[in-house]
Design a protein around this motif. Structure first.
Motif, PDB file in Angstrom:
ATOM      1  N   SER A   1      56.822  89.359  22.546  1.00 40.98           N
ATOM      2  CA  SER A   1      55.996  88.857  21.036  1.00 40.98           C
ATOM      3  C   SER A   1      54.849  88.143  21.435  1.00 40.98           C
ATOM      4  CB  SER A   1      57.028  87.813  20.656  1.00 40.98           C
ATOM      5  OG  SER A   1      58.183  88.502  20.083  1.00 40.98           O
ATOM      6  N   GLY A   2      54.617  87.433  22.724  1.00 39.89           N
ATOM      7  CA  GLY A   2      53.307  86.873  23.219  1.00 39.89           C
ATOM      8  C   GLY A   2      52.315  87.808  23.378  1.00 39.89           C
ATOM      9  N   ALA A   3      52.447  89.184  23.521  1.00 34.89           N
ATOM     10  CA  ALA A   3      51.491  90.008  23.883  1.00 34.89           C
ATOM     11  C   ALA A   3      50.505  90.740  23.012  1.00 34.89           C
ATOM     12  CB  ALA A   3      52.156  91.266  24.643  1.00 34.89           C
ATOM     13  N   ASP A   4      49.390  90.933  23.308  1.00 35.79           N
ATOM     14  CA  ASP A   4      48.237  91.441  22.279  1.00 35.79           C
ATOM     15  C   ASP A   4      48.742  92.859  22.113  1.00 35.79           C
ATOM     16  OD1 ASP A   4      47.347  89.019  22.040  1.00 35.79           O
ATOM     17  OD2 ASP A   4      45.501  89.452  22.882  1.00 35.79           O
ATOM     18  N   LEU A   5      49.360  93.390  23.426  1.00 37.59           N
ATOM     19  CA  LEU A   5      49.379  95.111  23.325  1.00 37.59           C
ATOM     20  C   LEU A   5      50.490  95.149  24.408  1.00 37.59           C
ATOM     21  CD1 LEU A   5      48.431  97.847  22.961  1.00 37.59           C
ATOM     22  CD2 LEU A   5      46.672  97.506  24.572  1.00 37.59           C
ATOM     23  N   PHE A   6      51.223  96.285  24.184  1.00 31.67           N
ATOM     24  CA  PHE A   6      52.230  96.740  25.007  1.00 31.67           C
ATOM     25  C   PHE A   6      51.852  98.234  25.624  1.00 31.67           C
ATOM     26  CE2 PHE A   6      56.217  98.827  26.025  1.00 31.67           C
ATOM     27  CZ  PHE A   6      56.408  98.090  27.303  1.00 31.67           C
ATOM     28  N   VAL A   7      51.577  98.290  26.940  1.00 28.48           N
ATOM     29  CA  VAL A   7      51.375  99.558  27.320  1.00 28.48           C
ATOM     30  C   VAL A   7      52.735 100.308  28.175  1.00 28.48           C
ATOM     31  CG1 VAL A   7      49.765 101.151  28.702  1.00 28.48           C
ATOM     32  CG2 VAL A   7      49.009  98.641  27.453  1.00 28.48           C
ATOM     33  N   TYR A   8      52.939 101.585  27.924  1.00 30.85           N
ATOM     34  CA  TYR A   8      53.965 102.028  28.790  1.00 30.85           C
ATOM     35  C   TYR A   8      53.714 103.553  29.000  1.00 30.85           C
ATOM     36  CZ  TYR A   8      59.073 102.630  29.467  1.00 30.85           C
ATOM     37  OH  TYR A   8      60.321 102.831  29.999  1.00 30.85           O
ATOM     38  N   PRO A   9      53.107 103.526  30.438  1.00 29.69           N
ATOM     39  CA  PRO A   9      52.333 104.732  30.631  1.00 29.69           C
ATOM     40  C   PRO A   9      53.627 105.661  31.507  1.00 29.69           C
ATOM     41  CG  PRO A   9      51.870 103.050  32.281  1.00 29.69           C
ATOM     42  CD  PRO A   9      52.642 102.478  31.196  1.00 29.69           C
ATOM     43  N   SER A  10      54.598 105.550  31.453  1.00 29.61           N
ATOM     44  CA  SER A  10      55.711 106.113  32.272  1.00 29.61           C
ATOM     45  C   SER A  10      55.764 107.457  32.178  1.00 29.61           C
ATOM     46  CB  SER A  10      57.063 105.605  31.862  1.00 29.61           C
ATOM     47  OG  SER A  10      57.982 106.143  32.709  1.00 29.61           O
ATOM     48  N   LEU A  11      55.814 108.204  33.292  1.00 32.05           N
ATOM     49  CA  LEU A  11      55.562 109.762  33.084  1.00 32.05           C
ATOM     50  C   LEU A  11      56.968 110.512  32.805  1.00 32.05           C
ATOM     51  CD1 LEU A  11      53.711 110.252  36.413  1.00 32.05           C
ATOM     52  CD2 LEU A  11      52.704 110.216  33.978  1.00 32.05           C
ATOM     53  N   LEU A  12      57.969 109.745  32.934  1.00 33.65           N
ATOM     54  CA  LEU A  12      59.213 110.215  32.409  1.00 33.65           C
ATOM     55  C   LEU A  12      60.458 109.289  32.226  1.00 33.65           C
ATOM     56  CD1 LEU A  12      60.979 113.330  34.288  1.00 33.65           C
ATOM     57  CD2 LEU A  12      62.420 111.588  33.270  1.00 33.65           C
ATOM     58  N   GLU A  13      60.829 109.544  30.955  1.00 33.37           N
ATOM     59  CA  GLU A  13      61.984 108.447  30.459  1.00 33.37           C
ATOM     60  C   GLU A  13      63.075 109.396  29.666  1.00 33.37           C
ATOM     61  OE1 GLU A  13      62.317 105.361  31.121  1.00 33.37           O
ATOM     62  OE2 GLU A  13      60.424 105.307  32.225  1.00 33.37           O
ATOM     63  N   GLY A  14      64.195 108.904  30.174  1.00 35.40           N
ATOM     64  CA  GLY A  14      65.212 109.560  29.051  1.00 35.40           C
ATOM     65  C   GLY A  14      65.295 108.964  27.744  1.00 35.40           C
ATOM     66  N   PHE A  15      64.941 107.704  27.663  1.00 34.14           N
ATOM     67  CA  PHE A  15      64.687 107.338  26.208  1.00 34.14           C
ATOM     68  C   PHE A  15      63.299 106.338  25.902  1.00 34.14           C
ATOM     69  CE2 PHE A  15      65.425 104.234  22.769  1.00 34.14           C
ATOM     70  CZ  PHE A  15      65.708 105.077  21.743  1.00 34.14           C
ATOM     71  N   GLY A  16      63.198 105.515  26.746  1.00 33.52           N
ATOM     72  CA  GLY A  16      62.128 104.481  26.948  1.00 33.52           C
ATOM     73  C   GLY A  16      62.384 103.428  25.879  1.00 33.52           C
ATOM     74  N   LEU A  17      63.479 102.699  26.353  1.00 31.94           N
ATOM     75  CA  LEU A  17      63.858 101.731  25.385  1.00 31.94           C
ATOM     76  C   LEU A  17      62.864 100.350  25.285  1.00 31.94           C
ATOM     77  CD1 LEU A  17      65.996 100.215  23.608  1.00 31.94           C
ATOM     78  CD2 LEU A  17      67.102  99.381  25.853  1.00 31.94           C
ATOM     79  N   PRO A  18      62.073 100.172  26.295  1.00 33.97           N
ATOM     80  CA  PRO A  18      60.874  99.093  26.251  1.00 33.97           C
ATOM     81  C   PRO A  18      60.031  99.302  24.978  1.00 33.97           C
ATOM     82  CG  PRO A  18      61.253  99.480  28.385  1.00 33.97           C
ATOM     83  CD  PRO A  18      62.094 100.507  27.614  1.00 33.97           C
ATOM     84  N   VAL A  19      59.560 100.743  24.557  1.00 26.91           N
ATOM     85  CA  VAL A  19      58.661 100.935  23.675  1.00 26.91           C
ATOM     86  C   VAL A  19      59.414 100.355  22.210  1.00 26.91           C
ATOM     87  CG1 VAL A  19      57.985 103.008  22.177  1.00 26.91           C
ATOM     88  CG2 VAL A  19      57.783 102.990  24.650  1.00 26.91           C
ATOM     89  N   VAL A  20      60.686 100.513  22.147  1.00 22.90           N
ATOM     90  CA  VAL A  20      61.440 100.403  21.030  1.00 22.90           C
ATOM     91  C   VAL A  20      61.488  98.504  20.952  1.00 22.90           C
ATOM     92  CG1 VAL A  20      63.394 100.307  19.558  1.00 22.90           C
ATOM     93  CG2 VAL A  20      62.775 102.474  20.865  1.00 22.90           C
ATOM     94  N   GLU A  21      61.841  97.971  22.016  1.00 28.71           N
ATOM     95  CA  GLU A  21      62.020  96.405  22.082  1.00 28.71           C
ATOM     96  C   GLU A  21      60.363  96.030  21.782  1.00 28.71           C
ATOM     97  OE1 GLU A  21      65.399  96.108  25.548  1.00 28.71           O
ATOM     98  OE2 GLU A  21      62.971  95.984  26.103  1.00 28.71           O
ATOM     99  N   ALA A  22      59.348  96.566  22.077  1.00 30.32           N
ATOM    100  CA  ALA A  22      58.209  96.084  21.521  1.00 30.32           C
ATOM    101  C   ALA A  22      57.776  96.268  20.134  1.00 30.32           C
ATOM    102  CB  ALA A  22      57.124  97.013  22.575  1.00 30.32           C
ATOM    103  N   MET A  23      58.086  97.422  19.705  1.00 28.69           N
ATOM    104  CA  MET A  23      57.828  97.551  18.283  1.00 28.69           C
ATOM    105  C   MET A  23      58.798  96.617  17.573  1.00 28.69           C
ATOM    106  SD  MET A  23      57.944 101.880  18.134  1.00 28.69           S
ATOM    107  CE  MET A  23      56.667 102.623  18.383  1.00 28.69           C
ATOM    108  N   ALA A  24      60.072  96.443  17.926  1.00 33.49           N
ATOM    109  CA  ALA A  24      60.790  95.404  17.341  1.00 33.49           C
ATOM    110  C   ALA A  24      60.145  94.000  17.128  1.00 33.49           C
ATOM    111  CB  ALA A  24      62.353  95.444  17.887  1.00 33.49           C
ATOM    112  N   CYS A  25      59.418  93.866  18.144  1.00 30.50           N
ATOM    113  CA  CYS A  25      58.779  92.409  18.414  1.00 30.50           C
ATOM    114  C   CYS A  25      57.458  92.298  17.769  1.00 30.50           C
ATOM    115  CB  CYS A  25      58.780  91.940  19.797  1.00 30.50           C
ATOM    116  SG  CYS A  25      60.248  91.581  20.493  1.00 30.50           S
ATOM    117  N   GLY A  26      57.085  93.301  17.087  1.00 31.66           N
ATOM    118  CA  GLY A  26      55.875  93.461  16.335  1.00 31.66           C
ATOM    119  C   GLY A  26      54.612  93.453  17.067  1.00 31.66           C
ATOM    120  N   VAL A  27      54.557  94.229  18.235  1.00 30.12           N
ATOM    121  CA  VAL A  27      53.722  94.398  19.050  1.00 30.12           C
ATOM    122  C   VAL A  27      53.100  95.668  19.145  1.00 30.12           C
ATOM    123  CG1 VAL A  27      52.969  94.231  21.633  1.00 30.12           C
ATOM    124  CG2 VAL A  27      54.524  92.615  20.614  1.00 30.12           C
TER     125      VAL A  27
END
Length: 274
Positions: free
Chosen positions: A171-197
């Motif tokens: 929540s404190g971040a101005d931006l969340f960056v997730y450059p991962s080359l392979l994910e089965g899902f990518g849960l941190p993307v969803v967590e960041a969105m849920a925090c409004g980032v």
């Protein structure tokens, strides 16, 4: 014998064995092969992983259930200010900052993120880069990249972050960056969105289906594209606001209740068939 349901999140060890230590490759190869062999049904977490299971093990939708994940209820906008300040102080973080979350291993593509961040620093975009995750296979390459670009004071490596601290860190971040080359899902993307980032992420594997139009997607193998995506969000307030809105709308259709219900239905069906 009792029927078995097996969950498989991704098959990165099959498509990119170079990203894993010899020990991890062996353990995963044996474990997943055995799981596919004995499992009455398989569960995976994205359409991407379903395709990979079909490619490597010839198992299709008739045998594999796709059940996407969700962010826990603790991930939400507007974290308490005092608690957030305490968490940032705990990890030596000063706002404003860009956040990345993931273990320090090659598949997370953090070296290219550092190179993109170095470009932004040269342009005078003043932020810290915070990378939250524990050291894994080949983490020394990341440390070398940070040193080569003279960023030791501009990049904060938090190490492992406690579950209770993660929502405040997002929540404190101005931006969340997730450059991962392979994910089965990518849960941190969803967590960041849920925090409004607002999110910038790689256009790779399962990430586009998870983000579903609510993130800026870039070629994770192109440092310039990663930098351009970050720059667009950090310098365009309207875009950042739009991404926050779209992200919260996207995660509103996801819940652990839905995950639990769908998982229960798979187990129930397997038991009924026996």
């Amino acid at each position: 014998p009792c029927p078995v349901v097996v969950s498989i999140h991704d098959l990165a060890f099959k498509s990119h064995p170079e990203w894993f230590s010899p020990r991890d490759r062996f353990v995963l190869s044996v474990g997943v092969w055995l799981g596919v062999k004995v499992g009455a049904r398989l569960i995976t977490i994205s359409e991407y992983s379903l395709r990979e299971i079909g490619r490597f093990y010839n198992a299709g939708r008739d045998r594999v259930a796709v059940i996407p994940l969700a962010a826990a209820a603790e991930f939400k906008p507007g974290q308490p200010t005092g608690q957030q300040s305490a968490v940032l102080s705990k990890y030596g973080i000063i706002r404003p900052y860009i956040l990345a979350v993931g273990n320090l291993q090659p598949r997370k593509n953090l070296c290219r993120l550092v190179e993109a961040f170095a470009q932004l620093k040269k342009e005078g975009i003043g932020r810290l880069l915070v990378i939250a995750g524990k050291a894994k296979w080949q983490e020394s390459v990341l440390l070398k990249t940070i040193a080569e670009h003279g960023l030791k004071t501009d990049v904060v490596l938090t190490g492992y972050v406690a579950d209770d601290d993660l929502p405040r860190l997002y929540s404190g971040a101005d931006l969340f960056v997730y450059p991962s080359l392979l994910e089965g899902f990518g849960l941190p993307v969803v967590e960041a969105m849920a925090c409004g980032v607002p999110v910038v992420a790689a256009r790779a594997s399962s990430i586009p289906e998870v983000a579903e139009g609510a993130a800026v997607l870039v070629d994770g193998e192109d440092v310039r594209q990663i930098a351009d995506g970050m720059r667009r969000v950090l310098t365009n307030g309207a875009l950042a606001v739009e991404l926050r809105r779209k992200g919260i709308e996207r995660v509103a259709v996801m819940s652990w209740e839905k995950v639990a219900r769908q998982t229960y239905d798979v187990y129930k069906a397997v038991l009924a068939s026996r």
